[in-house]
Write an enzyme that holds these catalytic residues in place. Structure first.
Site, PDB file in Angstrom:
ATOM      1  N   LYS A 174     -28.930  -3.174  -7.451  1.00 13.03           N
ATOM      2  CA  LYS A 174     -30.114  -2.460  -7.924  1.00 13.03           C
ATOM      3  C   LYS A 174     -30.883  -3.251  -8.979  1.00 13.03           C
ATOM      4  O   LYS A 174     -32.089  -3.033  -9.165  1.00 13.03           O
ATOM      5  CB  LYS A 174     -29.700  -1.108  -8.514  1.00 13.03           C
ATOM      6  CG  LYS A 174     -29.285  -0.057  -7.496  1.00 13.03           C
ATOM      7  CD  LYS A 174     -30.466   0.472  -6.706  1.00 13.03           C
ATOM      8  CE  LYS A 174     -30.111   1.658  -5.838  1.00 13.03           C
ATOM      9  NZ  LYS A 174     -31.277   2.157  -5.074  1.00 13.03           N
ATOM     10  N   THR A 221     -21.404  -4.578  -7.479  1.00 10.53           N
ATOM     11  CA  THR A 221     -22.317  -4.723  -6.335  1.00 10.53           C
ATOM     12  C   THR A 221     -23.357  -3.615  -6.283  1.00 10.53           C
ATOM     13  O   THR A 221     -24.439  -3.817  -5.702  1.00 10.53           O
ATOM     14  CB  THR A 221     -21.547  -4.764  -5.004  1.00 10.53           C
ATOM     15  OG1 THR A 221     -20.736  -3.590  -4.890  1.00 10.53           O
ATOM     16  CG2 THR A 221     -20.679  -6.006  -4.924  1.00 10.53           C
ATOM     17  N   TYR A 222     -23.065  -2.448  -6.879  1.00 13.18           N
ATOM     18  CA  TYR A 222     -24.067  -1.379  -6.906  1.00 13.18           C
ATOM     19  C   TYR A 222     -25.115  -1.665  -7.971  1.00 13.18           C
ATOM     20  O   TYR A 222     -26.314  -1.808  -7.664  1.00 13.18           O
ATOM     21  CB  TYR A 222     -23.400  -0.035  -7.157  1.00 13.18           C
ATOM     22  CG  TYR A 222     -24.397   1.100  -7.321  1.00 13.18           C
ATOM     23  CD1 TYR A 222     -25.325   1.370  -6.330  1.00 13.18           C
ATOM     24  CD2 TYR A 222     -24.415   1.879  -8.481  1.00 13.18           C
ATOM     25  CE1 TYR A 222     -26.259   2.399  -6.484  1.00 13.18           C
ATOM     26  CE2 TYR A 222     -25.327   2.899  -8.636  1.00 13.18           C
ATOM     27  CZ  TYR A 222     -26.254   3.157  -7.641  1.00 13.18           C
ATOM     28  OH  TYR A 222     -27.166   4.163  -7.788  1.00 13.18           O
ATOM     29  N   ALA A 223     -24.690  -1.787  -9.216  1.00 11.15           N
ATOM     30  CA  ALA A 223     -25.641  -2.084 -10.285  1.00 11.15           C
ATOM     31  C   ALA A 223     -26.275  -3.459 -10.071  1.00 11.15           C
ATOM     32  O   ALA A 223     -27.478  -3.651 -10.292  1.00 11.15           O
ATOM     33  CB  ALA A 223     -24.943  -2.030 -11.645  1.00 11.15           C
ATOM     34  N   MET A 270     -26.955   2.642  -1.755  1.00 11.38           N
ATOM     35  CA  MET A 270     -25.559   2.784  -1.371  1.00 11.38           C
ATOM     36  C   MET A 270     -24.692   2.495  -2.595  1.00 11.38           C
ATOM     37  O   MET A 270     -24.939   1.530  -3.321  1.00 11.38           O
ATOM     38  CB  MET A 270     -25.203   1.825  -0.241  1.00 11.38           C
ATOM     39  CG  MET A 270     -23.754   1.891   0.199  1.00 11.38           C
ATOM     40  SD  MET A 270     -23.439   0.865   1.661  1.00 11.38           S
ATOM     41  CE  MET A 270     -24.286   1.837   2.906  1.00 11.38           C
TER      42      MET A 270
END
Length: 249
Positions: A160, A155-157, A96
């Site tokens: 991940k 929050t994405y990187a 996401m």
């Protein structure tokens, strides 16, 4: 899977209904694999992908599930074993994306991003390690932002980033069964997930950072995944960055 082929193997593709996951599903099927096509909320697309595989003479089944729920992860692998007798390749393309400044990110957004990008990935790896056959292949999808220094994607990187550590640990823990575990980290891909996060100006900037002044195409990534699932058996515990030079590390 010592013969390094997908013929007559069973592949679980999380997020395998459309976009990159859909192309992985159909490509694996073309190479002779039986495919378990997972989706969260893309039932029509999953059924269409299964139909395409079956119309071409292959075998596939669609499975709905929320992979932030461990029970759904287990049910996904249960379906593979019950339907096709086992699992040889497990690919997790789910994720996401959120582009938002740290100061504007809510607790709910943080929890959701880490749930999808980190928790689901962890328990997918865990269940794959339990259920996959010896000489199996486990492949997760990350992001080239792991090697970038940028704003907005905390929050994405960040969600991940743990996949690199999960991958290394799993590669060591599953090595005695000759199971390879790798992470593929593409550059920004030309899919519907990318554009809502960016302005037209930033899209052009991202294009300018890669070969040919273009975004990563899903067709650029599928051969990397297929390679890791077959001839690339000697790679394990690695993060591969097929991104056209978008980032360097």
């Amino acid at each position: 899977m010592a013969e390094h082929t997908l013929q007559d193997k069973v592949a679980v593709v999380a997020g395998g209904a459309k976009n990159l996951g859909g192309l992985i599903s159909t490509t694996f099927a073309e190479s002779g694999a039986k495919v378990v096509v997972h989706h969260h909320s893309s039932g029509d697309a999953a059924e269409q992908t299964v139909k395409e595989i079956e119309d071409a003479g292959g075998q596939a089944v669609a499975v709905q599930g929320d992979l932030t729920r461990v029970a759904d992860v287990r049910r996904l692998f249960d379906t593979a074993v019950d339907t096709f007798g086992g699992v040889d390749v497990a690919v997790n393309t789910t994720g996401m994306v959120l582009r938002k400044p740290i100061l504007e990110t809510s607790e709910e957004e943080y929890d959701r991003m880490f749930g999808v990008n980190a928790k689901a990935a962890y328990f997918f790896l865990q269940e794959a390690g339990r259920r996959i056959n010896d000489h199996g292949r486990i492949i997760s999808l990350g992001t080239s932002l792991l090697a970038a220094f940028t704003d907005g994607y905390s929050t994405y990187a960040g969600g991940k980033a743990p996949l690199e550590h999960f991958t290394r640990a799993a590669a060591k823990e599953f090595a005695d069964r000759h199971i390879s575990v790798n992470l593929v980290a593409p550059g920004p891909m030309d899919t519907p997930f990318f554009y809502p996060q960016e302005t037209p100006e930033r899209v052009e900037f991202h294009k300018s950072q890669a070969l040919g002044n273009q975004l990563t195409q899903i067709e650029d990534i599928v051969p990397v995944v297929r390679f890791l699932a077959t001839e690339g058996w000697w790679f394990t515990g690695q993060t591969l960055f097929p991104n056209g030079g978008y980032t360097t590390r």
